[in-house]
Design an enzyme around this catalytic site. Sequence first.
Site, PDB file in Angstrom:
ATOM      1  N   ASP A 449     -29.935  27.362  45.980  1.00  8.94           N
ATOM      2  CA  ASP A 449     -29.195  28.548  45.566  1.00  8.94           C
ATOM      3  C   ASP A 449     -27.792  28.155  45.115  1.00  8.94           C
ATOM      4  O   ASP A 449     -27.290  27.070  45.446  1.00  8.94           O
ATOM      5  CB  ASP A 449     -29.117  29.551  46.715  1.00  8.94           C
ATOM      6  CG  ASP A 449     -30.490  30.140  47.051  1.00  8.94           C
ATOM      7  OD1 ASP A 449     -31.362  30.107  46.168  1.00  8.94           O
ATOM      8  OD2 ASP A 449     -30.672  30.603  48.195  1.00  8.94           O
ATOM      9  N   TYR A 520     -31.856  19.471  55.789  1.00  6.30           N
ATOM     10  CA  TYR A 520     -30.797  20.470  55.631  1.00  6.30           C
ATOM     11  C   TYR A 520     -29.797  20.365  56.776  1.00  6.30           C
ATOM     12  O   TYR A 520     -30.131  19.918  57.889  1.00  6.30           O
ATOM     13  CB  TYR A 520     -31.374  21.884  55.648  1.00  6.30           C
ATOM     14  CG  TYR A 520     -32.283  22.211  54.498  1.00  6.30           C
ATOM     15  CD1 TYR A 520     -31.787  22.775  53.331  1.00  6.30           C
ATOM     16  CD2 TYR A 520     -33.659  22.001  54.591  1.00  6.30           C
ATOM     17  CE1 TYR A 520     -32.623  23.100  52.281  1.00  6.30           C
ATOM     18  CE2 TYR A 520     -34.499  22.324  53.550  1.00  6.30           C
ATOM     19  CZ  TYR A 520     -33.980  22.876  52.400  1.00  6.30           C
ATOM     20  OH  TYR A 520     -34.816  23.193  51.361  1.00  6.30           O
ATOM     21  N   TYR A 593     -38.353  28.506  53.451  1.00  4.70           N
ATOM     22  CA  TYR A 593     -37.178  29.355  53.244  1.00  4.70           C
ATOM     23  C   TYR A 593     -36.252  29.214  54.456  1.00  4.70           C
ATOM     24  O   TYR A 593     -36.470  29.807  55.512  1.00  4.70           O
ATOM     25  CB  TYR A 593     -37.606  30.817  53.070  1.00  4.70           C
ATOM     26  CG  TYR A 593     -38.373  31.080  51.797  1.00  4.70           C
ATOM     27  CD1 TYR A 593     -37.760  31.011  50.562  1.00  4.70           C
ATOM     28  CD2 TYR A 593     -39.727  31.405  51.843  1.00  4.70           C
ATOM     29  CE1 TYR A 593     -38.462  31.260  49.393  1.00  4.70           C
ATOM     30  CE2 TYR A 593     -40.436  31.652  50.680  1.00  4.70           C
ATOM     31  CZ  TYR A 593     -39.798  31.576  49.456  1.00  4.70           C
ATOM     32  OH  TYR A 593     -40.494  31.815  48.303  1.00  4.70           O
TER      33      TYR A 593
END
Length: 640
Positions: A449, A520, A593
């Site tokens: 994003d 992440y 997600y």
Amino acid sequence: MKMCFGENTQKKKATCYKESPDCEDIRLVKKRKQYSPGNSSCCAPSPGSKLVFSIFLFLQHLILAKMSKRPRSESGKEIEEKSTSSEKFEDLDKWKRIRFDEKDETQEFDALYENILELFSEDFTTQRARVLIDALLKASCCARCILRFLGLKNFDCYSWTEETLLQVLNRLRSAASTEAEPPDHPATEKLSRQNNEKPVCVTCLDLLYHADTMACVGPIFEAIKNQGHQAKDFTIIVTLPISTIVRNHSAAVWVKYNLRPGLLPYEVSLVIDMAKIFRYLLGQALEKISGLKHNVNSHFKIEVEYIHVSTQSNHIFLTKIPEANLKFKNTQHRRGYQQSPRHSRQEIFEALKKVTDDKFMEQSCRFRSMMCPPAEIQGKCEIQTLVVKHDPLYLGGRYIKLSRNISQTPWLIDNVRLKDTSVSECIAETIRRHFVCDGYTFTAAGREDFDVRMLGSGRPFYFEIINPRKPSISPENLSLIEKEINEEFSSLVQVRDLCIVKQEQLQIIKKGEDQKSKTYSALVWISRPVTSDIIQKINAFKETGLVLNQATPVRVLQRRADLVRQREIWSMEAAMLEGNFLTIKMKTEAGTYIKEFIHGDLGKTQPSLPSLLDCTADLLELDVLDVDLEWPPIQKGPSD
């Protein structure tokens, strides 16, 4: 597309002012009429005003004449060079052949004749050769086409001039004659003319005749120069007029008809493909004039399509033959469906196979535009489309995204840009400048994003560089591209490991979208103070991992199907910060997600961090630390 070499428009205008002193701006002519003595609609000017106006006209004329001259700027020099180039082509004889090597045809004629005799079988030096040559000369076939119908496979022989090849054909005729010195065929004289009185070949439409002349080579060479490609070789892709299919078939049927009384056999499969000879002759001529090598495997392609307007419907008579099974197509128009005479080449080939020779002669002779032998025609072939391009190049590498306010690709909604720039645009402009290309497409192994950073070794990506004018680039230049991008966009994007990759290697990126793993780092806020118990509860999944059931997130529901997908977090480890803050490092399956796992997405992700900790959670910052994919691939050798 009809291409011609005309003079520069700007030059014509300059010539007009130089050679015609009376040539004036139309506005000045109107003013002169207004002040003419016979014009009663206005008051006559005084003698003094007449003198002033005459001086004004003279000065205006000088200014316009000076403006029409060539500019001395850099761009003006380019215009002058192009105009001079066009003038040179106009001065050249369009009938002149561009020979790959200079030949003394008067001395080598006997050698050529003996060479052709060796290539033919013995029966072609007898009556069959004479009947075939006479039939095609009478039908106004060019010498190169007659050699095709004789089955000559040595393409070097086709590079001789029309006059020399006609002499060879007449000598072949004489070999089967009972006369001591038989005369040349009556059609020899008119077929040898080098002017517009020469009849157009009824089978190749003069394409073979002009294949190595400036009339054919000139427009293609000009297109190569104007595009400015840097290449060492080229390949030619030719599309001939569709009428050549049925016209060559008609000539073959005509040959068999003339051989029938003598019971002399003839196989249509003997005819050499016209397109192969045309490519060979055109390629030789382009080699000579451009200095490039003709290589069928070249990445620099010249695509040319020819059209002959007056013969493009020659095949329509086949629709009248039931056996051909060639029907008109219904095409949709504004006022409904209409029958279209357009057929594909394969459809015409298949239709001709189904029709007997007798039926073909009977039906074709009922049409003026198509007969057996093919009817004589007027007008030359024209270039319908001419494309000069280089195959796409593929530039692979990895990018690091340092900003939380930049999208991966241009972000537009209803043609309104939401972000000033993007990762792809930051990289692409430098690439476009170095490769001088028409455009590009950008592909990456997944996306983040706009508010997520891409750190670590970066995300794999590649650019498809469309029609590069400068396709050859050294590793040093690739390093220079990296340096320019990294310095210009130091606070936004960095690139690394740039290299040219092969097309078959691109599947690594596509397969990696579903198979790769990602690491992440998330900065998280929860609704109660962070304690060691909370950290231990999260670190319990460090070795065992966690399986998630994720429904399509609310934020992407408008563009993706509402499905439940199973994803896995392979490892998860938390670290305590002050108050209600903590960091979580996760290694996950592709397609997970992360944001929805952190805040729960209104219960659409199960389990989620709020359900595990029994509290509310929110994601403050997210970084991608690693994309586990071997890219770019290790090059085994230098790329093209």
